[in-house]
Write an enzyme that holds these catalytic residues in place. Structure first.
Site, short mmCIF file in Angstrom:
data_model
loop_
_atom_site.label_atom_id
_atom_site.label_comp_id
_atom_site.label_asym_id
_atom_site.label_seq_id
_atom_site.Cartn_x
_atom_site.Cartn_y
_atom_site.Cartn_z
CB CYS A 31 -0.93 0.03 1.26
SG CYS A 31 -1.84 1.56 1.46
CB CYS A 62 0.88 1.03 4.29
SG CYS A 62 -0.42 0.57 5.01
CG ASP A 71 -3.30 14.48 -3.70
OD1 ASP A 71 -4.01 13.83 -3.42
OD2 ASP A 71 -2.48 14.28 -4.92
CG HIS A 79 -4.04 -1.00 5.08
ND1 HIS A 79 -3.77 -0.38 4.09
CD2 HIS A 79 -4.84 -2.07 4.72
CE1 HIS A 79 -4.37 -0.85 2.71
NE2 HIS A 79 -4.83 -1.69 3.32
CG ASN A 83 -13.03 10.23 -4.31
OD1 ASN A 83 -14.04 10.74 -4.24
ND2 ASN A 83 -11.78 10.35 -4.63
N GLY A 113 -14.77 6.35 -7.36
CA GLY A 113 -13.61 7.06 -7.60
C GLY A 113 -12.25 6.79 -6.77
CG HIS A 155 -4.19 3.63 3.74
ND1 HIS A 155 -3.32 2.92 4.35
CD2 HIS A 155 -4.59 4.61 4.66
CE1 HIS A 155 -3.07 3.19 5.56
NE2 HIS A 155 -4.02 4.34 5.75
CG HIS A 183 -7.19 8.48 0.75
ND1 HIS A 183 -7.38 7.42 0.33
CD2 HIS A 183 -7.66 9.38 -0.21
CE1 HIS A 183 -7.68 7.34 -1.03
NE2 HIS A 183 -8.09 8.64 -1.41
CG HIS A 201 -9.15 13.79 -1.63
ND1 HIS A 201 -8.26 13.89 -2.44
CD2 HIS A 201 -9.64 12.41 -1.55
CE1 HIS A 201 -8.11 12.69 -3.14
NE2 HIS A 201 -8.67 11.92 -2.72
#
Ligand code: 5GP
Ligand code: ZN
Length: 115
Positions: free
Chosen positions: A7, A10, A33, A49, A89, A95, A100, A102, A104
């Protein structure tokens, strides 16, 4: 702590891939990002994870609260003072590209690249 060696997030958490860190505590890491859509585009991830929202267990409930509470703090820390957008997402139709969990967080003056 669960770690998936395949990952990418990770690997970032473990320091195996470099990132521009925005925040870190025992549970969460936030980093900028690599391909930002907005002047400020940060990802908030749990250090443990878990593939996505659909894979969370009740014991992970507190991560979500911490992630949401961190968003405005991170935006303030990065000079965002006119609002921001939060996006999670989930799955193929959602999408999601990195499996893992997250969130945004996008901010800064428009126009943005997208979003
Ligand atoms: P998703 O589409 O899964 O919600 O978003 C994954 C995000 O992770 C994308 O915005 C992508 O630019 C970002 N990303 C993918 N690989 C890396 C990386 O190695 N480093 C950083 N900082 N961001 C990444
Ligand atoms: Zn992971």
């Amino acid at each position: 702590m669960s770690h998936d060696p395949n990952c990418v997030f990770c690997k970032i958490i473990a320091g195996q891939i470099p990132s521009r860190k925005a925040y870190e505590d025992d549970d969460l890491l936030a980093f900028h990002d690599i391909n930002p859509w907005a002047p400020v585009h940060v990802l908030i991830v749990p250090k443990q994870h878990v593939a996505g929202l659909s894979d969370l267990a009740p014991a992970h409930e507190q991560w979500l609260g911490k992630m949401l509470l961190l968003a405005p703090q991170l935006m303030r820390d990065n000079g965002v003072n006119n609002g921001f957008r939060t996006v999670i997402n989930t799955g193929q139709d959602g999408g999601q590209e990195v499996y893992h969990l997250h969130m945004h967080v996008f901010g800064g003056p428009r126009p943005w690249v997208k979003g």
